[in-house]
Design an enzyme around this catalytic site. Structure first.
Site, PDB file in Angstrom:
ATOM      1  N   LYS A 158     -27.922  28.437   5.337  1.00  0.00           N
ATOM      2  CA  LYS A 158     -27.164  27.176   5.440  1.00  0.00           C
ATOM      3  C   LYS A 158     -26.806  26.628   4.055  1.00  0.00           C
ATOM      4  CE  LYS A 158     -30.302  24.795   7.602  1.00  0.00           C
ATOM      5  NZ  LYS A 158     -31.396  25.771   7.702  1.00  0.00           N
ATOM      6  N   ARG A 198     -32.408  16.975  11.666  1.00  0.00           N
ATOM      7  CA  ARG A 198     -33.329  18.026  12.091  1.00  0.00           C
ATOM      8  C   ARG A 198     -34.062  17.639  13.368  1.00  0.00           C
ATOM      9  NH1 ARG A 198     -34.269  20.299   6.663  1.00  0.00           N
ATOM     10  NH2 ARG A 198     -35.474  22.195   6.723  1.00  0.00           N
ATOM     11  N   ARG A 244     -36.394  34.400  -1.622  1.00  0.00           N
ATOM     12  CA  ARG A 244     -35.602  33.219  -1.942  1.00  0.00           C
ATOM     13  C   ARG A 244     -36.106  32.548  -3.227  1.00  0.00           C
ATOM     14  NH1 ARG A 244     -33.338  28.959   2.406  1.00  0.00           N
ATOM     15  NH2 ARG A 244     -35.180  27.679   2.150  1.00  0.00           N
TER      16      ARG A 244
HETATM   17  P1  AMP Z   1     -34.939  22.285   3.275  1.00  0.00           P
HETATM   18  O1  AMP Z   1     -34.707  22.366   1.802  1.00  0.00           O
HETATM   19  O2  AMP Z   1     -33.765  21.737   4.027  1.00  0.00           O
HETATM   20  O3  AMP Z   1     -35.422  23.576   3.852  1.00  0.00           O
HETATM   21  O4  AMP Z   1     -36.108  21.216   3.476  1.00  0.00           O
HETATM   22  C1  AMP Z   1     -37.391  21.411   2.928  1.00  0.00           C
HETATM   23  C2  AMP Z   1     -38.389  20.500   3.606  1.00  0.00           C
HETATM   24  O5  AMP Z   1     -37.994  19.136   3.436  1.00  0.00           O
HETATM   25  C3  AMP Z   1     -38.516  20.677   5.106  1.00  0.00           C
HETATM   26  O6  AMP Z   1     -39.394  21.734   5.463  1.00  0.00           O
HETATM   27  C4  AMP Z   1     -39.055  19.319   5.515  1.00  0.00           C
HETATM   28  O7  AMP Z   1     -40.420  19.184   5.184  1.00  0.00           O
HETATM   29  C5  AMP Z   1     -38.292  18.378   4.603  1.00  0.00           C
HETATM   30  N1  AMP Z   1     -37.007  17.947   5.199  1.00  0.00           N
HETATM   31  C6  AMP Z   1     -35.758  18.160   4.700  1.00  0.00           C
HETATM   32  N2  AMP Z   1     -34.822  17.624   5.489  1.00  0.00           N
HETATM   33  C7  AMP Z   1     -35.489  17.066   6.533  1.00  0.00           C
HETATM   34  C8  AMP Z   1     -35.075  16.381   7.693  1.00  0.00           C
HETATM   35  N3  AMP Z   1     -33.779  16.155   7.970  1.00  0.00           N
HETATM   36  N4  AMP Z   1     -36.051  15.944   8.556  1.00  0.00           N
HETATM   37  C9  AMP Z   1     -37.353  16.131   8.298  1.00  0.00           C
HETATM   38  N5  AMP Z   1     -37.820  16.786   7.221  1.00  0.00           N
HETATM   39  C10 AMP Z   1     -36.890  17.260   6.340  1.00  0.00           C
END
Ligand code: AMP
Length: 213
Positions: A13, A88, A123
């Site tokens: 993504k 999410r 990654r």
């Molecule tokens: P990402 O970089 O999008 O994979 O996000 C890394 C981590 O940030 C996730 O595993 C969650 O712990 C937190 N996080 C990011 N976006 C959200 C969201 N919209 N809702 C809840 N937790 C989030």
């Protein structure tokens, strides 16, 4: 154009969001990047969020909703935005809808779980600007260094195998239901990414978004 990138962790993504952001000249909004920056800066919200992030747990909805309110109010979002990793949960999606935030399309990126687990291992993410790379499929020009800003690349704590498995379970239980939420509103456009290169996936996405551009 207001887009949501939906898909399991590791589906690509962030990579596609960055490409589309340049293509359409609209910002990518990644709550993960915003929260990591806040944690690095040592703010109260950032440090609270980090406790959840390091364990692969979702950050509570009220924190995400506040972060999004602030980010979407910035002037660069006026022309449109690409949401990467947000919403999410149904609560987050409903909060956005209740605030009248219009969504044109939800790009749902589908990929097999086993491929994802293998992929997450390679990654790497920039400590400075958050740009994602991959040791084999999307390597930086110089090993361990960000092409964009020259800062070091790291393997995130939450990309490690045990954490990835926890994140996949959360995705299936809590985030995947967004496909039905947005499907009921006629917004979902599915992209099968299995066996595709980054460029092929971009081509597929641009094709399914043609009528919106
Ligand atoms: P990402 O970089 O999008 O994979 O996000 C890394 C981590 O940030 C996730 O595993 C969650 O712990 C937190 N996080 C990011 N976006 C959200 C969201 N919209 N809702 C809840 N937790 C989030």
């Amino acid at each position: 154009m207001n887009l949501i990138m939906l898909g399991p962790p590791g589906a690509g993504k962030g990579t596609q969001a960055d490409i589309l952001s340049k293509h359409f000249s609209i910002p990518t909004i990644s709550t993960g990047n915003i929260l990591r920056a806040a944690a690095k800066a040592g703010s109260a919200v950032g440090l609270k969020a980090k406790e959840f992030m390091d364990q692969g747990q979702l950050v509570p909805d009220h924190i995400i909703i506040d972060v999004m309110d602030e980010r979407l109010a910035q002037p660069d979002c006026a022309k449109g935005f690409i949401l990467d990793g947000v919403p999410r949960t149904i609560v987050q999606a409903q909060a956005m809808e209740d605030q009248g935030i219009h969504i044109d399309a939800v790009v749902s990126m589908e990929l097999d779980t086993e491929i994802i687990v293998a992929r997450m291992d390679g990654r790497r993410v920039c400590l400075g600007c958050g740009t994602p790379f991959h040791v084999t499929s999307y390597p930086p020009k110089a090993e361990g260094i960000c092409d964009n800003c020259g800062e070091d690349l790291i393997e995130r704590e939450d990309d490690k195998p045990a954490t990835v498995r926890a994140r996949m379970t959360i995705y299936e239980n809590t985030t995947a239901p967004l496909k039905s939420f947005y499907g009921a509103r006629g917004k979902v456009r599915t992209v099968d990414t299995d066996g595709c290169t980054i460029q092929e996936i971009t081509t597929k996405i641009l094709h399914i978004l043609e009528d919106l551009a």
